[in-house]
Structures are given as C-alpha cells and as structure tokens.
Design a protein around this motif. Sequence first.
Motif, PDB file in Angstrom:
ATOM      1  N   TYR A   1       0.832  -1.206   0.000  1.00 50.89           N
ATOM      2  CA  TYR A   1       0.000   0.000   0.000  1.00 50.89           C
ATOM      3  C   TYR A   1       0.868   1.258   0.000  1.00 50.89           C
ATOM      4  CZ  TYR A   1      -4.456  -2.374   0.682  1.00 50.89           C
ATOM      5  OH  TYR A   1      -5.575  -3.129   0.504  1.00 50.89           O
ATOM      6  N   LEU A   2       1.950   1.235   0.748  1.00 48.40           N
ATOM      7  CA  LEU A   2       2.841   2.385   0.787  1.00 48.40           C
ATOM      8  C   LEU A   2       3.475   2.619  -0.574  1.00 48.40           C
ATOM      9  CD1 LEU A   2       4.309   4.651   2.247  1.00 48.40           C
ATOM     10  CD2 LEU A   2       5.968   2.932   3.052  1.00 48.40           C
ATOM     11  N   ALA A   3       3.961   1.562  -1.213  1.00 54.70           N
ATOM     12  CA  ALA A   3       4.557   1.690  -2.547  1.00 54.70           C
ATOM     13  C   ALA A   3       3.537   2.237  -3.534  1.00 54.70           C
ATOM     14  CB  ALA A   3       5.081   0.340  -3.023  1.00 54.70           C
ATOM     15  N   PHE A   4       2.334   1.711  -3.491  1.00 51.56           N
ATOM     16  CA  PHE A   4       1.280   2.166  -4.394  1.00 51.56           C
ATOM     17  C   PHE A   4       0.994   3.652  -4.179  1.00 51.56           C
ATOM     18  CE2 PHE A   4      -3.121   3.095  -5.381  1.00 51.56           C
ATOM     19  CZ  PHE A   4      -3.225   2.627  -6.676  1.00 51.56           C
TER      20      PHE A   4
ATOM     21  N   ASN B   1      12.096  -2.087  -3.251  1.00 51.21           N
ATOM     22  CA  ASN B   1      13.253  -2.932  -2.967  1.00 51.21           C
ATOM     23  C   ASN B   1      13.024  -3.772  -1.719  1.00 51.21           C
ATOM     24  OD1 ASN B   1      14.819  -2.224  -5.187  1.00 51.21           O
ATOM     25  ND2 ASN B   1      15.699  -0.465  -4.151  1.00 51.21           N
ATOM     26  N   GLU B   2      12.387  -3.202  -0.713  1.00 54.64           N
ATOM     27  CA  GLU B   2      12.078  -3.952   0.512  1.00 54.64           C
ATOM     28  C   GLU B   2      11.021  -5.023   0.267  1.00 54.64           C
ATOM     29  OE1 GLU B   2      13.570  -3.935   3.525  1.00 54.64           O
ATOM     30  OE2 GLU B   2      15.019  -2.582   2.595  1.00 54.64           O
ATOM     31  N   ILE B   3      10.062  -4.734  -0.598  1.00 54.12           N
ATOM     32  CA  ILE B   3       9.030  -5.723  -0.921  1.00 54.12           C
ATOM     33  C   ILE B   3       9.656  -6.933  -1.598  1.00 54.12           C
ATOM     34  CG2 ILE B   3       7.019  -6.192  -2.404  1.00 54.12           C
ATOM     35  CD1 ILE B   3       6.186  -3.252  -1.933  1.00 54.12           C
ATOM     36  N   GLY B   4      10.639  -6.680  -2.453  1.00 53.44           N
ATOM     37  CA  GLY B   4      11.293  -7.777  -3.167  1.00 53.44           C
ATOM     38  C   GLY B   4      10.283  -8.586  -3.961  1.00 53.44           C
ATOM     39  N   PRO B   5      10.328  -9.911  -3.837  1.00 53.41           N
ATOM     40  CA  PRO B   5       9.394 -10.759  -4.582  1.00 53.41           C
ATOM     41  C   PRO B   5       8.061 -10.972  -3.872  1.00 53.41           C
ATOM     42  CG  PRO B   5      10.960 -12.143  -3.443  1.00 53.41           C
ATOM     43  CD  PRO B   5      11.368 -10.706  -3.178  1.00 53.41           C
ATOM     44  N   TYR B   6       7.829 -10.252  -2.766  1.00 52.25           N
ATOM     45  CA  TYR B   6       6.654 -10.504  -1.938  1.00 52.25           C
ATOM     46  C   TYR B   6       5.507  -9.542  -2.219  1.00 52.25           C
ATOM     47  CZ  TYR B   6      10.164 -13.285   0.330  1.00 52.25           C
ATOM     48  OH  TYR B   6      11.164 -14.185   0.565  1.00 52.25           O
ATOM     49  N   ALA B   7       5.144  -9.430  -3.454  1.00 45.16           N
ATOM     50  CA  ALA B   7       4.005  -8.589  -3.829  1.00 45.16           C
ATOM     51  C   ALA B   7       2.715  -9.262  -3.375  1.00 45.16           C
ATOM     52  CB  ALA B   7       3.972  -8.390  -5.338  1.00 45.16           C
ATOM     53  N   THR B   8       1.771  -8.438  -2.963  1.00 43.30           N
ATOM     54  CA  THR B   8       0.443  -8.946  -2.618  1.00 43.30           C
ATOM     55  C   THR B   8      -0.547  -8.412  -3.645  1.00 43.30           C
ATOM     56  OG1 THR B   8      -0.028  -7.057  -1.186  1.00 43.30           O
ATOM     57  CG2 THR B   8       0.984  -8.990  -0.159  1.00 43.30           C
TER      58      THR B   8
ATOM     59  N   ALA C   1      -3.322  -6.959  -3.129  1.00 42.39           N
ATOM     60  CA  ALA C   1      -3.861  -5.654  -2.726  1.00 42.39           C
ATOM     61  C   ALA C   1      -2.704  -4.685  -2.508  1.00 42.39           C
ATOM     62  CB  ALA C   1      -4.663  -5.788  -1.443  1.00 42.39           C
ATOM     63  N   PRO C   2      -2.771  -3.511  -2.976  1.00 44.22           N
ATOM     64  CA  PRO C   2      -3.861  -2.785  -3.619  1.00 44.22           C
ATOM     65  C   PRO C   2      -3.827  -2.869  -5.137  1.00 44.22           C
ATOM     66  CG  PRO C   2      -2.123  -1.248  -3.181  1.00 44.22           C
ATOM     67  CD  PRO C   2      -1.661  -2.606  -2.674  1.00 44.22           C
ATOM     68  N   TRP C   3      -2.875  -3.561  -5.693  1.00 46.90           N
ATOM     69  CA  TRP C   3      -2.677  -3.585  -7.153  1.00 46.90           C
ATOM     70  C   TRP C   3      -3.872  -4.136  -7.896  1.00 46.90           C
ATOM     71  CZ3 TRP C   3       1.375  -0.718  -7.137  1.00 46.90           C
ATOM     72  CH2 TRP C   3       2.305  -0.824  -6.109  1.00 46.90           C
ATOM     73  N   GLU C   4      -4.540  -5.140  -7.321  1.00 48.82           N
ATOM     74  CA  GLU C   4      -5.662  -5.775  -8.003  1.00 48.82           C
ATOM     75  C   GLU C   4      -6.826  -4.808  -8.208  1.00 48.82           C
ATOM     76  OE1 GLU C   4      -7.241 -10.183  -7.804  1.00 48.82           O
ATOM     77  OE2 GLU C   4      -7.658  -9.097  -5.944  1.00 48.82           O
ATOM     78  N   THR C   5      -7.127  -4.014  -7.209  1.00 47.55           N
ATOM     79  CA  THR C   5      -8.223  -3.051  -7.320  1.00 47.55           C
ATOM     80  C   THR C   5      -7.951  -2.048  -8.424  1.00 47.55           C
ATOM     81  OG1 THR C   5      -8.677  -3.283  -4.973  1.00 47.55           O
ATOM     82  CG2 THR C   5      -9.578  -1.331  -6.071  1.00 47.55           C
ATOM     83  N   PHE C   6      -6.738  -1.532  -8.456  1.00 50.21           N
ATOM     84  CA  PHE C   6      -6.351  -0.552  -9.465  1.00 50.21           C
ATOM     85  C   PHE C   6      -6.317  -1.176 -10.855  1.00 50.21           C
ATOM     86  CE2 PHE C   6      -2.842   1.363 -11.925  1.00 50.21           C
ATOM     87  CZ  PHE C   6      -3.370   2.615 -12.094  1.00 50.21           C
ATOM     88  N   SER C   7      -5.685  -2.340 -10.978  1.00 52.51           N
ATOM     89  CA  SER C   7      -5.520  -2.957 -12.293  1.00 52.51           C
ATOM     90  C   SER C   7      -6.835  -3.474 -12.867  1.00 52.51           C
ATOM     91  CB  SER C   7      -4.480  -4.075 -12.240  1.00 52.51           C
ATOM     92  OG  SER C   7      -4.881  -5.079 -11.344  1.00 52.51           O
ATOM     93  N   ALA C   8      -7.781  -3.840 -12.007  1.00 48.94           N
ATOM     94  CA  ALA C   8      -9.080  -4.325 -12.498  1.00 48.94           C
ATOM     95  C   ALA C   8      -9.797  -3.239 -13.288  1.00 48.94           C
ATOM     96  CB  ALA C   8      -9.937  -4.795 -11.337  1.00 48.94           C
ATOM     97  N   SER C   9      -9.674  -1.997 -12.835  1.00 45.48           N
ATOM     98  CA  SER C   9     -10.337  -0.903 -13.555  1.00 45.48           C
ATOM     99  C   SER C   9      -9.705  -0.668 -14.924  1.00 45.48           C
ATOM    100  CB  SER C   9     -10.293   0.387 -12.733  1.00 45.48           C
ATOM    101  OG  SER C   9      -8.962   0.835 -12.578  1.00 45.48           O
ATOM    102  N   LEU C  10      -8.448  -1.102 -15.076  1.00 44.24           N
ATOM    103  CA  LEU C  10      -7.749  -0.963 -16.360  1.00 44.24           C
ATOM    104  C   LEU C  10      -7.785  -2.247 -17.173  1.00 44.24           C
ATOM    105  CD1 LEU C  10      -4.577   0.903 -15.045  1.00 44.24           C
ATOM    106  CD2 LEU C  10      -6.573   1.907 -16.156  1.00 44.24           C
ATOM    107  N   ARG C  11      -8.423  -3.274 -16.592  1.00 44.79           N
ATOM    108  CA  ARG C  11      -8.503  -4.601 -17.209  1.00 44.79           C
ATOM    109  C   ARG C  11      -7.116  -5.180 -17.468  1.00 44.79           C
ATOM    110  NH1 ARG C  11     -13.930  -4.760 -20.777  1.00 44.79           N
ATOM    111  NH2 ARG C  11     -15.132  -3.500 -19.348  1.00 44.79           N
TER     112      ARG C  11
END
Length: 62
Positions: free
Chosen positions: A3-6, A21-28, A30-40
């Motif tokens: 959420y902070l990165a977003f 960089n701190e997130i590394g490979p550990y993406a979740t 949320a919140p990316w799914e909500t944003f990307s869904a509107s862009l399909r």
Amino acid sequence: MNYLAFTLVASGEHGAAAVFNEIGPYATNAPWETFSASLRRDWHSEFLRMRASVVRPRVRHR
C-alpha cells in the motif's frame, strides 16, 4: 508495504523505489488488483510495471 509503494507512486512522492526494494518478490494482490481491475490488466503485471517505473536496474561494474 504494498500500500505504501502504491501510494508513493500514485502521488508522485519520492521513496517508492526503496519500498519496492524492501518488498522484493513478496508482492500482494492488494492494492494492485483493485487498481488494475479498472484498467482490465493483471495485478501482478501492473505491480511490475509500476516498480519498473521507479526502480532503476543495477549496473555491474567490472
């Protein structure tokens, strides 16, 4: 941290690269799914796109 990165990327504030960089490979999803869904778009692809927009590749020196 996702959420902070977003928020940092969306607002144009500095510091998103360090958070990604701190997130590394550990993406979740949320919140990316909500944003990307509107862009399909796929949320993981959107995460990678936003990360690439602020994180510069490391250059190896010989």
